[in-house]
Design an enzyme around this catalytic site. Structure first.
Site, PDB file in Angstrom:
ATOM      1  N   GLY A   1       2.761   8.708 -13.594  1.00 40.40           N
ATOM      2  CA  GLY A   1       3.292   7.844 -14.565  1.00 40.40           C
ATOM      3  C   GLY A   1       3.523   6.403 -13.802  1.00 40.40           C
ATOM      4  N   ASN A   2       3.782   5.515 -14.789  1.00 45.09           N
ATOM      5  CA  ASN A   2       4.013   4.096 -14.104  1.00 45.09           C
ATOM      6  C   ASN A   2       5.409   3.753 -13.995  1.00 45.09           C
ATOM      7  OD1 ASN A   2       1.224   3.923 -14.474  1.00 45.09           O
ATOM      8  ND2 ASN A   2       1.547   2.023 -15.390  1.00 45.09           N
ATOM      9  N   ARG A   3       5.811   3.009 -13.210  1.00 50.92           N
ATOM     10  CA  ARG A   3       7.362   2.724 -12.940  1.00 50.92           C
ATOM     11  C   ARG A   3       7.697   1.395 -14.023  1.00 50.92           C
ATOM     12  NH1 ARG A   3       8.162   0.798  -6.997  1.00 50.92           N
ATOM     13  NH2 ARG A   3      10.189   0.705  -7.612  1.00 50.92           N
TER      14      ARG A   3
END
Ligand code: CTP
Length: 438
Positions: A233-235
């Site tokens: 996932g992305n931060r």
């Protein structure tokens, strides 16, 4: 012109780059925290702390009935100032005039139905309402009451009257009220009230300028499952997207947030929220809401790739196919680009705004990205060295499809959000037509 009036004017008129820098008020504020008589009065203690810990000077002015819930001694200890409720205390100091005149900001939390009614009627029958009547600074009310009281036409008319006069009436949160009932009417958290109130002073211009507009905002990071326990996932904390939603709600918009994974943030009162996990879920939710939207902002950090297959059982290290060490990824749809294509096909007429967090050459990469995505505007910021993620402040550049670039000075994410909205409103009011045709 008084110093206070000059400061308010600076912030209220700040829309250009230079004006915005001027409007960034950093000096401590004289804050009046008004407290009226409701069960949420205890939360005013946290609000006083929010301001004193930021270095502001706080005078607490409770109504007499607020003292049934929290004693004057508590407010005196927390604020470091004496507490009075009536216009006949310390008459020699003409308190009801002095406190109002010295204030840079008045925040009333909780604001009960009765206090709202008295302020709307211009009453001055206690120190708090007299102070409000004298004040020329921004006044922010944070209502808290039972849902029936909030929805009563009498209260709604009073709120509309106050908003028309420029008083900022925050949306109540939705949730558990006194007793067992739930619904709109709950006092937002102290940090949310303080952030909005500070934004009113720092960013100025707080009319109902988005009334009648339908706004869709994506926020947070999307996640793609590898197996039942792992994901890529992305931060993203979701803070900037939530702040954009907060400002839009209080400028009168009908706001839908499509949220991926966010930090444990309180949801913006008054906005609808759709929770999603994957990029494809987010695309479905954003596309559905965008059909009749006026403005769509993609503030989410979207996972560009997903595992080709999602394992239904937990993968184990060292298996023959070594599925964990060699993940096969496939590209996810580009939601922002897809929106621009929908607009080209006549399926939406929304103004489309994107975000770009870059580590190198943010402006150059941002301009290329804006073109590639077909958006009207991109907020670009630098995340070199892990900057911004989860932080309370932000800064960057707004680049427009017409080739314009506007510096967004460092400020709390709510203040940055207000500046982004100022720019979007210019596009959405028609000035954007020429941008889009270019
Ligand atoms: N975005 C999107 N769908 C994607 C990826 C990104 O809608 N699959 C949106 C983001 O929400 C943001 C903008 O596009 O508003 C830019 O995101 P970013 O990750 O910077 O762009 P990418 O196209 O993924 O480019 P990069 O190679 O820099 O990651």
């Amino acid at each position: 012109m008084s110093e206070k009036a000059a400061k308010t004017l600076d912030t209220a008129e700040g829309t250009g780059v230079g004006a915005q820098a001027k409007g960034h008020v950093k000096e401590p504020l004289n804050v009046v925290v008004g407290v009226s008589g409701g069960i949420a009065a205890y939360k005013a203690c946290h609000l006083v702390r929010e301001f004193t810990e930021a270095g502001d000077s706080v005078r607490v002015v409770p109504t007499p009935s607020a003292l049934n819930f929290v004693g004057a001694a508590t407010f005196e200890a927390l604020s470091g100032h004496p507490v009075d409720t009536g216009v006949f205390s310390r008459v020699d100091e003409v308190q009801h005039v002095r406190v109002g005149k010295e204030a840079d900001l008045i925040v009333i939390a909780p604001a009960t139905a009765d206090t709202i009614a008295r302020i709307a009627a211009g009453r001055a029958n206690d120190l708090l309402t007299a102070t409000v009547l004298v004040a020329t600074c921004p006044v922010v009310l944070a209502p808290a009451m039972h849902t029936e009281m909030w929805e009563n036409p009498a209260t709604q008319d009073n709120v509309a009257t106050l908003r028309r006069r420029g008083v900022i009436v925050l949306e109540p949160a939705h949730g558990r009220l006194t007793g067992t009932d739930t619904g709109p009417g709950r006092l937002p958290e102290a940090a949310q009230i303080a952030a909005m109130a500070r934004t009113v002073v720092e960013a100025g211009k707080f009319g109902r300028t988005l009334k009648g507009k339908k706004v869709v905002i994506s926020a947070g990071g999307t996640q793609e499952n590898i197996d039942p326990v792992r994901f890529i996932g992305n931060r993203s904390s979701g803070r900037q997207g939530f702040a954009l939603a907060d400002i839009a709600v209080h400028r009168g918009a009908d706001v839908t947030i499509v949220a991926g994974d966010t930090d444990e943030l309180d949801t913006p009162p008054g906005a609808k929220i759709v929770r999603v996990q994957s990029t494809r879920d987010m695309k479905d939710a954003v596309d559905a809401a965008a059909v009749d939207a006026d403005i769509v902002i993609m503030a989410a950090a979207v996972a560009d790739y997903r595992p080709e297959t999602e394992a239904t059982s937990k993968l184990k290290k060292g298996q023959a196919d070594d599925a964990l060490s060699t993940l096969h990824l496939v590209e996810n749809p580009d939601i922002l680009r897809g929106l621009a294509e929908k607009r080209e096909a006549g399926e939406t007429s929304a103004v489309i705004v994107g975000f770009a967090a870059e580590t190198d050459d943010p402006l150059e990469l941002g301009r290329a990205k804006l073109k590639r995505k077909g958006a009207d505007m991109l907020m670009v910021n630098s995340v070199a060295g892990g900057k911004v993620f989860g932080e309370l402040r932000n800064s960057g550049w707004l680049i427009g499809a017409d080739g314009s670039t506007e510096d967004i000075a460092d400020g709390p994410k709510h203040v940055v959000a207000a500046r982004i909205w100022d720019a979007i409103e210019k596009i959405s009011s028609g000035a954007g037509e020429s941008i889009r045709q270019n």
